[in-house]
Design an enzyme around this catalytic site. Structure first.
Site, short mmCIF file in Angstrom:
data_model
loop_
_atom_site.label_atom_id
_atom_site.label_comp_id
_atom_site.label_asym_id
_atom_site.label_seq_id
_atom_site.Cartn_x
_atom_site.Cartn_y
_atom_site.Cartn_z
N GLU A 74 43.70 41.19 30.24
CA GLU A 74 43.13 41.18 28.94
C GLU A 74 42.18 42.40 28.71
O GLU A 74 42.29 43.19 27.97
CB GLU A 74 42.00 39.84 28.82
N CYS A 111 39.17 35.08 32.13
CA CYS A 111 37.96 34.78 32.92
C CYS A 111 36.47 35.25 32.19
O CYS A 111 36.84 35.77 31.05
CB CYS A 111 37.94 35.80 34.26
N CYS A 114 36.23 39.10 30.85
CA CYS A 114 37.32 39.21 29.82
C CYS A 114 36.71 38.50 28.55
O CYS A 114 36.77 39.34 27.71
CB CYS A 114 38.53 38.79 30.10
N1 THU Z 1 43.61 37.49 36.08
C1 THU Z 1 43.78 38.27 34.97
O1 THU Z 1 44.56 39.23 34.67
N2 THU Z 1 43.21 37.72 33.78
C2 THU Z 1 42.69 36.34 33.79
O2 THU Z 1 42.30 35.98 32.80
C3 THU Z 1 42.51 35.66 34.96
C4 THU Z 1 42.73 36.71 36.31
C5 THU Z 1 44.14 38.46 37.21
C6 THU Z 1 43.06 39.21 38.08
C7 THU Z 1 43.90 39.10 39.37
O3 THU Z 1 44.71 40.42 39.60
C8 THU Z 1 44.61 37.82 39.48
O4 THU Z 1 44.79 37.40 38.04
C9 THU Z 1 44.23 36.64 40.21
O5 THU Z 1 42.97 36.39 40.00
#
Ligand code: THU
Length: 160
Positions: A74, A111, A114
């Site tokens: 994101e 998360c 984000c």
């Molecule tokens: N991750 C994202 O890209 N977006 C999210 O909203 C949650 C987590 C990624 C971060 C990391 O590379 C992987 O997912 C595991 O946490």
């Protein structure tokens, strides 16, 4: 003592119930998962935004051996979109993910960090973005922007 009840409206639907122009952005996020660099978690996330002129910009999570140096899909996407097109507001953000077992059945929620960046983007362009969290079984649609995902949020207003 008083109580505050904070409510969020989330629409739950299947992909084919979305308008075709929204599905286009969701499908871009799904395709983007193929470009994710997730060699540590094997959790491939794709995001796509639509800008106010219709442009679609995609991004993915980028991991790093020094784990905190990586970045979620994101934020990669929003920072890239806002860097390339600083004068175009973000109208829609879609998020999708897959593992080695395939696409996720349930929507992937962004998360906290984000969500905070999504809030800043909304503030910057002074408009809420529609948010679609994709799952193969169901999607969550937040029509009113990130506020529904981030109640009691901190923003620039507190710095004044
Ligand atoms: N991750 C994202 O890209 N977006 C999210 O909203 C949650 C987590 C990624 C971060 C990391 O590379 C992987 O997912 C595991 O946490």
């Amino acid at each position: 003592m008083k109580e505050m009840i904070i409510q969020s409206k989330v629409r739950v639907c299947t992909l084919d119930e979305l308008p075709v122009e929204d599905r286009e952005v969701v499908d871009a996020a799904r395709r983007a998962t193929a470009n994710s660099y997730a060699i540590y978690s094997h959790f491939n996330v794709g995001a796509a935004v639509r800008l106010d002129d219709g442009t679609i910009v995609c991004g993915t999570n980028q991991e790093n051996a020094a784990y905190p140096s990586g970045l979620c899909a994101e934020r990669t996407t929003l920072f890239w979109a806002n860097s390339q097109y600083p004068d175009k507001s973000v109208t829609l953000l879609a998020i999708a993910a897959r593992t080695e077992h395939g696409e996720l059945e349930r929507p992937i929620p962004p998360c906290g960090a984000c969500r905070q960046v999504m809030l800043e983007t909304e503030k910057r362009y002074n408009r809420p973005m529609k948010i679609i969290l994709f799952g193969t079984k169901e999607c969550y649609v937040l029509e009113d922007g990130v506020r529904a995902l981030l109640p009691l949020s901190f923003d620039a207003g507190f710095l004044e």
